[in-house]
Design a protein around this motif. Sequence first.
Motif, mmCIF file in Angstrom:
data_model
loop_
_atom_site.group_PDB
_atom_site.id
_atom_site.type_symbol
_atom_site.label_atom_id
_atom_site.label_comp_id
_atom_site.label_asym_id
_atom_site.label_seq_id
_atom_site.Cartn_x
_atom_site.Cartn_y
_atom_site.Cartn_z
ATOM 1 N N ILE A 1 -68.272 11.307 48.072
ATOM 2 C CA ILE A 1 -69.543 10.588 48.009
ATOM 3 C C ILE A 1 -70.706 11.578 47.931
ATOM 4 O O ILE A 1 -71.654 11.391 47.166
ATOM 5 C CB ILE A 1 -69.714 9.676 49.238
ATOM 6 N N ALA A 2 -70.629 12.640 48.724
ATOM 7 C CA ALA A 2 -71.701 13.638 48.735
ATOM 8 C C ALA A 2 -71.844 14.329 47.379
ATOM 9 O O ALA A 2 -72.949 14.706 46.980
ATOM 10 C CB ALA A 2 -71.435 14.668 49.827
ATOM 11 N N THR A 3 -70.738 14.497 46.667
ATOM 12 C CA THR A 3 -70.795 15.107 45.341
ATOM 13 C C THR A 3 -71.702 14.309 44.417
ATOM 14 O O THR A 3 -72.541 14.869 43.702
ATOM 15 C CB THR A 3 -69.380 15.191 44.728
ATOM 16 N N PHE A 4 -71.570 12.985 44.448
ATOM 17 C CA PHE A 4 -72.363 12.145 43.554
ATOM 18 C C PHE A 4 -73.733 11.805 44.140
ATOM 19 O O PHE A 4 -74.594 11.306 43.415
ATOM 20 C CB PHE A 4 -71.580 10.878 43.208
ATOM 21 N N ALA A 5 -73.929 12.096 45.413
ATOM 22 C CA ALA A 5 -75.249 11.916 46.005
ATOM 23 C C ALA A 5 -76.232 12.954 45.480
ATOM 24 O O ALA A 5 -77.431 12.696 45.370
ATOM 25 C CB ALA A 5 -75.163 11.994 47.528
ATOM 26 N N ASP A 6 -75.728 14.125 45.145
ATOM 27 C CA ASP A 6 -76.576 15.188 44.582
ATOM 28 C C ASP A 6 -75.717 16.023 43.638
ATOM 29 O O ASP A 6 -75.182 17.069 44.023
ATOM 30 C CB ASP A 6 -77.160 16.051 45.696
ATOM 31 N N ILE A 7 -75.576 15.550 42.416
ATOM 32 C CA ILE A 7 -74.686 16.202 41.458
ATOM 33 C C ILE A 7 -75.128 17.624 41.122
ATOM 34 O O ILE A 7 -74.297 18.543 41.099
ATOM 35 C CB ILE A 7 -74.563 15.342 40.184
ATOM 36 N N PRO A 8 -76.421 17.872 40.869
ATOM 37 C CA PRO A 8 -76.837 19.256 40.588
ATOM 38 C C PRO A 8 -76.471 20.224 41.716
ATOM 39 O O PRO A 8 -76.012 21.341 41.459
ATOM 40 C CB PRO A 8 -78.350 19.150 40.410
ATOM 41 N N LEU A 9 -76.676 19.789 42.964
ATOM 42 C CA LEU A 9 -76.340 20.652 44.094
ATOM 43 C C LEU A 9 -74.840 20.875 44.179
ATOM 44 O O LEU A 9 -74.381 21.997 44.451
ATOM 45 C CB LEU A 9 -76.850 20.030 45.392
ATOM 46 N N ALA A 10 -74.064 19.824 43.931
ATOM 47 C CA ALA A 10 -72.608 19.953 43.974
ATOM 48 C C ALA A 10 -72.119 20.940 42.922
ATOM 49 O O ALA A 10 -71.225 21.761 43.186
ATOM 50 C CB ALA A 10 -71.957 18.588 43.758
ATOM 51 N N LEU A 11 -72.711 20.882 41.731
ATOM 52 C CA LEU A 11 -72.321 21.810 40.663
ATOM 53 C C LEU A 11 -72.740 23.241 40.997
ATOM 54 O O LEU A 11 -71.988 24.190 40.733
ATOM 55 C CB LEU A 11 -72.954 21.368 39.340
ATOM 56 N N GLU A 12 -73.911 23.372 41.593
ATOM 57 C CA GLU A 12 -74.380 24.704 41.993
ATOM 58 C C GLU A 12 -73.456 25.307 43.046
ATOM 59 O O GLU A 12 -73.078 26.482 42.953
ATOM 60 C CB GLU A 12 -75.808 24.589 42.543
ATOM 61 N N ASP A 13 -73.084 24.513 44.033
ATOM 62 C CA ASP A 13 -72.175 25.000 45.075
ATOM 63 C C ASP A 13 -70.803 25.325 44.492
ATOM 64 O O ASP A 13 -70.143 26.292 44.920
ATOM 65 C CB ASP A 13 -72.025 23.950 46.174
ATOM 66 N N ALA A 14 -70.355 24.524 43.531
ATOM 67 C CA ALA A 14 -69.054 24.758 42.913
ATOM 68 C C ALA A 14 -69.033 26.088 42.166
ATOM 69 O O ALA A 14 -68.037 26.822 42.192
ATOM 70 C CB ALA A 14 -68.708 23.614 41.960
ATOM 71 N N GLU A 15 -70.123 26.394 41.499
ATOM 72 C CA GLU A 15 -70.214 27.673 40.784
ATOM 73 C C GLU A 15 -70.153 28.843 41.759
ATOM 74 O O GLU A 15 -69.485 29.851 41.501
ATOM 75 C CB GLU A 15 -71.520 27.725 39.982
ATOM 76 N N LYS A 16 -70.825 28.698 42.882
ATOM 77 C CA LYS A 16 -70.818 29.763 43.882
ATOM 78 C C LYS A 16 -69.424 29.971 44.460
ATOM 79 O O LYS A 16 -69.056 31.092 44.825
ATOM 80 C CB LYS A 16 -71.787 29.423 45.014
ATOM 81 N N ASP A 17 -68.645 28.887 44.556
ATOM 82 C CA ASP A 17 -67.309 28.945 45.140
ATOM 83 C C ASP A 17 -66.222 29.115 44.090
ATOM 84 O O ASP A 17 -65.035 28.898 44.372
ATOM 85 C CB ASP A 17 -67.029 27.680 45.951
ATOM 86 N N SER A 18 -66.632 29.468 42.873
ATOM 87 C CA SER A 18 -65.679 29.660 41.764
ATOM 88 C C SER A 18 -64.872 28.392 41.487
ATOM 89 O O SER A 18 -63.675 28.433 41.246
ATOM 90 C CB SER A 18 -64.724 30.836 42.079
ATOM 91 N N ARG A 19 -65.563 27.236 41.546
ATOM 92 C CA ARG A 19 -64.923 25.966 41.219
ATOM 93 C C ARG A 19 -65.628 25.348 40.018
ATOM 94 O O ARG A 19 -66.035 24.202 40.024
ATOM 95 C CB ARG A 19 -64.985 25.015 42.416
ATOM 96 N N SER A 20 -65.767 26.133 38.956
ATOM 97 C CA SER A 20 -66.513 25.690 37.788
ATOM 98 C C SER A 20 -65.878 24.486 37.104
ATOM 99 O O SER A 20 -66.516 23.796 36.300
ATOM 100 C CB SER A 20 -66.646 26.840 36.788
#
Length: 240
Positions: A155-174
Amino acid sequence: MTLQHFDQHQEETLRTLCLQLDNELRPYYQIHGFVFAIASSPEIPTPNEWMACVFQHSSSLSEEQAEQLVSCLMSLFHFYANQQREGEISLPPACTFKGADESNDELSDWCNGMLLGHTFVEPTWNKAWGGASEQYKDVAESSMEEDLVGLLSLIATFADIPLALEDAEKDSRSQLRDNLQDAYETLPQALAMYVALADSLVDFLPDQMETFVRSDKKIGRNDPCHCGSGKKYKKCCAMH
């Protein structure tokens, strides 16, 4: 599937109120998500408790606006409670995932509201976890609680998609960007699991027999309804 209680007139009324009081009320779909979480709670708070949370700031509503808002919120609550009872859970039609780089405001608002609602009733969840942990110990903690964390993370992923994508990039989860559509399609199933988890925790809440006897206590979803029908509250007066 027939979903009663929240009709087109009430939808339009709530939308109008959100526009008229845009600096005071939460966004329309955020209210939807919030009420979904309230209706899902293992122990349902009283309307006086949760309705105050639909305001972002203090407000001075006219008497007519207050009556309209209370009516719409109760109808929306019954709408989601009925949806959960029928077991056919879905997001509002406008809350779709349009793409990682597109505007997903309605979906994000709904998810933010749902997380807000869960935070509001989190003490009840924690109280139920405590009871479950005492009885099942490692099973409750390693399985059910992990399921809840995973659901809230989705749910949190879709609550703030840009932030989720930014965090994923930092964690090598592109790969998250490419998987968002598939993840979105699992949301109804995840929400159904959220409701099922809440139902499974009801029996672990203490003093359940008192909650429908005393007016200052909350009513458990699976408690006998206080009207004397013999039915569970969630399938009786919670629906009306």
